[in-house]
Design a protein around this motif. Structure first.
Motif, PDB file in Angstrom:
ATOM      1  N   ARG A 190      24.911 -20.042  16.378  1.00 46.34           N
ATOM      2  CA  ARG A 190      25.466 -21.222  15.728  1.00 46.34           C
ATOM      3  C   ARG A 190      24.403 -22.152  15.134  1.00 46.34           C
ATOM      4  NH1 ARG A 190      28.924 -18.205  16.357  1.00 46.34           N
ATOM      5  NH2 ARG A 190      30.838 -18.429  17.543  1.00 46.34           N
ATOM      6  N   THR A 191      23.155 -21.960  15.544  1.00 43.81           N
ATOM      7  CA  THR A 191      22.064 -22.817  15.071  1.00 43.81           C
ATOM      8  C   THR A 191      20.909 -21.941  14.601  1.00 43.81           C
ATOM      9  OG1 THR A 191      20.939 -22.918  17.211  1.00 43.81           O
ATOM     10  CG2 THR A 191      22.686 -24.568  16.811  1.00 43.81           C
ATOM     11  N   LEU A 192      19.966 -22.562  13.925  1.00 42.85           N
ATOM     12  CA  LEU A 192      18.778 -21.835  13.488  1.00 42.85           C
ATOM     13  C   LEU A 192      18.010 -21.296  14.688  1.00 42.85           C
ATOM     14  CD1 LEU A 192      17.157 -20.890  11.060  1.00 42.85           C
ATOM     15  CD2 LEU A 192      15.966 -23.090  11.081  1.00 42.85           C
ATOM     16  N   GLU A 193      17.940 -22.062  15.774  1.00 45.32           N
ATOM     17  CA  GLU A 193      17.261 -21.572  16.978  1.00 45.32           C
ATOM     18  C   GLU A 193      17.991 -20.357  17.567  1.00 45.32           C
ATOM     19  OE1 GLU A 193      14.711 -20.522  19.651  1.00 45.32           O
ATOM     20  OE2 GLU A 193      14.254 -22.021  18.130  1.00 45.32           O
ATOM     21  N   ASP A 194      19.323 -20.377  17.538  1.00 43.05           N
ATOM     22  CA  ASP A 194      20.090 -19.200  17.975  1.00 43.05           C
ATOM     23  C   ASP A 194      19.741 -17.986  17.114  1.00 43.05           C
ATOM     24  OD1 ASP A 194      21.489 -20.783  19.836  1.00 43.05           O
ATOM     25  OD2 ASP A 194      23.275 -20.963  18.553  1.00 43.05           O
ATOM     26  N   ALA A 195      19.612 -18.215  15.813  1.00 45.28           N
ATOM     27  CA  ALA A 195      19.273 -17.117  14.899  1.00 45.28           C
ATOM     28  C   ALA A 195      17.892 -16.559  15.217  1.00 45.28           C
ATOM     29  CB  ALA A 195      19.344 -17.594  13.446  1.00 45.28           C
ATOM     30  N   HIS A 196      16.939 -17.441  15.494  1.00 42.46           N
ATOM     31  CA  HIS A 196      15.592 -16.982  15.858  1.00 42.46           C
ATOM     32  C   HIS A 196      15.624 -16.201  17.160  1.00 42.46           C
ATOM     33  CE1 HIS A 196      13.635 -20.301  13.208  1.00 42.46           C
ATOM     34  NE2 HIS A 196      13.969 -19.228  12.520  1.00 42.46           N
ATOM     35  N   GLN A 197      16.409 -16.650  18.122  1.00 42.47           N
ATOM     36  CA  GLN A 197      16.534 -15.924  19.394  1.00 42.47           C
ATOM     37  C   GLN A 197      17.162 -14.548  19.155  1.00 42.47           C
ATOM     38  OE1 GLN A 197      18.551 -18.069  22.513  1.00 42.47           O
ATOM     39  NE2 GLN A 197      18.664 -16.277  23.840  1.00 42.47           N
ATOM     40  N   TYR A 198      18.201 -14.483  18.328  1.00 46.32           N
ATOM     41  CA  TYR A 198      18.826 -13.207  17.976  1.00 46.32           C
ATOM     42  C   TYR A 198      17.795 -12.261  17.357  1.00 46.32           C
ATOM     43  CZ  TYR A 198      21.509  -9.786  15.328  1.00 46.32           C
ATOM     44  OH  TYR A 198      21.984  -8.609  14.796  1.00 46.32           O
TER      45      TYR A 198
END
Length: 169
Positions: A41-49
């Protein structure tokens, strides 16, 4: 780092620079419907993914989901590549394109390049595919790629069944 080139595509590894693209793709309504909610849901989530998914897979397996970019202008179109799931004995083919880039033949072109790489570089003789039974476009694409239906299985905790297909390379 591996790069595959087709007439219209550059296919290469995803990086943390792809965070905005991943955020958009993983929240696309068709991605959520046919592939599933990855909780990004967030840019940090995308980086973690990216770190825990594709980038970890490159290190662990030598393959993963790759970025698809247009050779003409460099815009990111989607992703395509191989995944290694605990529930399957062979890697499976995965792909997703941004809504505006669908129905232009990019997925077929990318999948053919990824399957050729699987055979030639990785030495694989088979690749699987999992698809939502309602995803008629993906089922038609996999038929074009010579995948054969093996049956259905449930690999997600939500209990949804997927069609399992196999391609001999």
């Amino acid at each position: 780092m591996n790069t595959l080139l087709t007439p219209r595509l550059c296919i290469d590894e995803l990086s943390l620079d792809d965070g905005d693209f991943i955020l958009a793709l993983l929240n696309d309504s068709d991605f959520l419907r046919y592939i599933g909610d990855r909780g990004v849901r967030t840019l940090e989530d995308a980086h973690q993914y990216l770190r825990e998914g594709p980038m970890a897979s490159y290190q662990r397996h030598g393959f993963g989901l790759w970025r698809l970019s247009a050779r003409s202008d460099g815009r990111t179109l989607g992703m395509c590549g191989l995944l290694q799931r605990d529930a399957l004995h062979v890697p499976d083919l995965g792909y997703a394109l941004l809504a505006d880039e669908r129905r232009q033949g990019y997925t077929l072109e990318a999948c053919r390049a990824v399957l050729a790489d699987a055979k030639n570089r990785l030495g694989l003789s088979q690749v699987a595919a999992l698809v939502d039974p309602e995803n008629r476009a993906s089922l038609a694409l996999l038929e074009q790629l010579r995948f054969s239906l093996l049956g259905e299985l449930c690999i997600n905790p939500d209990g949804d069944r997927s069609r399992l297909l196999l391609c001999e390379l």
